[in-house]
Design an enzyme around this catalytic site. Structure first.
Site, mmCIF file in Angstrom:
data_model
loop_
_atom_site.group_PDB
_atom_site.id
_atom_site.type_symbol
_atom_site.label_atom_id
_atom_site.label_comp_id
_atom_site.label_asym_id
_atom_site.label_seq_id
_atom_site.Cartn_x
_atom_site.Cartn_y
_atom_site.Cartn_z
ATOM 1 C CG LEU A 63 -1.973 -1.150 1.061
ATOM 2 C CD1 LEU A 63 -2.890 -0.666 2.399
ATOM 3 C CD2 LEU A 63 -2.813 -1.236 -0.120
ATOM 4 N NE ARG A 64 4.318 0.276 -4.002
ATOM 5 C CZ ARG A 64 5.306 -0.554 -4.110
ATOM 6 N NH1 ARG A 64 5.975 -0.965 -3.218
ATOM 7 N NH2 ARG A 64 5.516 -1.135 -5.293
ATOM 8 C CG HIS A 179 11.441 -12.069 -1.453
ATOM 9 N ND1 HIS A 179 10.634 -11.225 -2.318
ATOM 10 C CD2 HIS A 179 12.560 -11.945 -1.728
ATOM 11 C CE1 HIS A 179 11.255 -10.953 -3.483
ATOM 12 N NE2 HIS A 179 12.490 -11.581 -2.999
ATOM 13 C CG HIS A 232 6.249 -14.037 -4.365
ATOM 14 N ND1 HIS A 232 7.656 -14.190 -4.124
ATOM 15 C CD2 HIS A 232 6.438 -12.683 -3.890
ATOM 16 C CE1 HIS A 232 8.325 -13.468 -3.317
ATOM 17 N NE2 HIS A 232 7.585 -12.262 -3.278
ATOM 18 C CG ASP A 305 4.147 -9.432 -4.770
ATOM 19 O OD1 ASP A 305 4.240 -8.504 -4.094
ATOM 20 O OD2 ASP A 305 5.044 -9.585 -5.429
ATOM 21 C CG HIS A 309 6.282 0.241 -9.157
ATOM 22 N ND1 HIS A 309 7.219 0.763 -8.385
ATOM 23 C CD2 HIS A 309 6.306 -0.825 -9.511
ATOM 24 C CE1 HIS A 309 7.671 -0.523 -7.628
ATOM 25 N NE2 HIS A 309 7.043 -1.640 -8.325
#
Length: 429
Positions: A63-64, A179, A232, A305, A309
């Site tokens: 969500l940045r 990750h 992922h 995911d 951007h």
């Protein structure tokens, strides 16, 4: 207030329900689920031909906010989630500052409650500043509302730190979301290493870059008894490692993204930077293995995911572009159109991977249509056909390799806590 959904195909894998029937919502909660419910005083919504499910959960979004609001913020991310059929989203910690303490976690949680249309749950970082050297204060983050820990976007390269994380998280029965990437094998890579990377002239990232870290983390999970979740997954080798680990009783779960289920590395030949993701799009044999593993239940969850951007971060040379896809608003339609409708995936398995699958991993009460529970509901119209138009996205991120695709089977209604927050792709209120 009473709201009666009539004539839907109700699919609730957690409760073993797959029937045509009715569902009653009263005062924001699920009051009844039955083959037929008749009431004189209730607002009726006819869902004949549509699919009613527990509210979908996306356990892996970016969500940045705070720090990168020019890419996305909690408000726009929540709107994108609601439009895409998700009622609960879990946000990764690679913000600025990083979600590595109780204060930032509380900020995200409170901001989600104030501005979000959906349930917004923070995920804390494994290490301070995601630097990989020192554990974040897990207990403090759990108290502030974090439901998992992850350094997503950055692998934990030090094995001793990952071991300590699994041991510490075990005290809270908290999953560690890994990750898995060996940076020494993937460094400077742009796409999957194979035939097409040679043809396209781009430096490849071998499947082994993921698999060796998956193997290490599984061994550490076995050593510690901690709960490991592989983010992922993208390779057949990773799937075999997970299968073997489960046979040995190691506590490991995993997720897959829609783009890894649908696209292959051949798509990179357009040099459209929207195809650049991490892990990279893999070759056809890996995609086929992922589809089979999802159908058999080896893969526990589908997660977007979601990685929005700014335009300029994608509109550049492939090797300079940021990795990621803005995926919240297309995920359900992609799985419906590309996997369910053609017969590669059962509808029940899809719903499970979006509901009780991620809920079980994260220890959430959502993901099921229990009587008395908050009415979080996702409705899908399997007949709606729409073209993917990034200009219409609620997300600030317009970066999607699926632009222009005609997809069949879209979310048509999203309800959170008994309130309809999106209908026919439009935000309500």
């Amino acid at each position: 207030m009473k709201l009666l959904f009539k004539g839907a195909q109700i699919i609730d894998p957690a409760n073993g329900v797959n029937m045509v029937g009715d569902l009653l919502v009263e005062n924001g909660k699920i009051k009844a689920v039955d083959k037929e419910i008749n009431l004189d005083k209730a607002e009726i919504i006819d869902l004949t031909g549509k699919i009613l499910c527990p509210g979908f959960i996306d356990m892996h979004v970016h969500l940045r906010e705070p720090g990168f609001e020019y890419k996305e913020d909690i408000t726009t991310g929540s709107r994108a989630a609601a439009a895409g059929g998700f009622t609960t989203i879990c946000c990764m910690p690679n913000t600025s500052p990083v979600i590595d303490n109780g204060a930032v976690a509380s900020f995200v949680r409170d901001r989600g409650k104030r501005t979000g249309l959906v349930n917004v749950l923070p995920i804390g970082s494994i290490t301070k500043k995601q630097a990989g050297n020192e554990l974040s204060p897990v207990a403090e983050m759990v108290t502030a509302g974090c439901i998992a820990i992850s350094d997503d976007g950055k692998p934990v390269m030090r094995g001793d730190i990952m071991r300590n994380a699994l041991e510490y998280a075990k005290m809270f029965d908290l999953p560690v979301l890994a990750h898995c990437e060996d940076l020494n094998l993937s460094r400077d890579g742009q796409m999957h290493e194979g035939y097409y990377s040679t043809i396209y002239g781009l430096k490849g990232i071998p499947a082994a870059a993921e698999e060796v870290m998956v193997a290490r983390d599984i061994i550490l999970a076995g050593l510690t008894g901690g709960r490991l979740h592989i983010c992922h997954v993208s390779t057949s080798g990773t799937l075999e490692l997970i299968r073997q680990a489960r046979q040995e009783g190691i506590r490991v779960t995993c997720e897959v993204t829609p783009h890894h289920l649908i696209l292959t590395d051949q798509a990179v030949g357009s040099y459209d930077a929207d195809t650049k993701v991490n892990p990279p799009l893999r070759s056809l044999e890996h995609v086929q293995a992922l589809r089979e593993a999802l159908q058999e239940g080896l893969i526990d969850a589908i997660a977007t995911d979601h990685a929005p951007h700014q335009f300029e971060e994608k509109d550049c040379e492939y090797n300079l572009a940021m990795s990621g896809i803005s995926g919240l608003e297309t995920a359900v339609a992609l799985i419906m159109d590309c996997l369910v409708i053609p017969g590669y995936l059962d509808i029940e398995q899809m719903v499970k991977a979006f509901t009780c699958g991620p809920a079980a991993i994260l220890g959430l009460k959502q993901g099921r249509l229990d009587i008395g529970a908050p009415a979080d509901i996702t409705v899908i119209d399997p007949e709606i056909v729409k073209s993917v138009d990034p200009a219409q996205f609620n997300s600030k991120g317009k970066n999607t390799p699926f632009k222009g695709m005609n997809l069949k089977g879209w979310p048509c209604l999203t309800m959170v806590g008994g309130r309809i927050v999106a209908r026919d792709g439009q935000i309500m209120g």
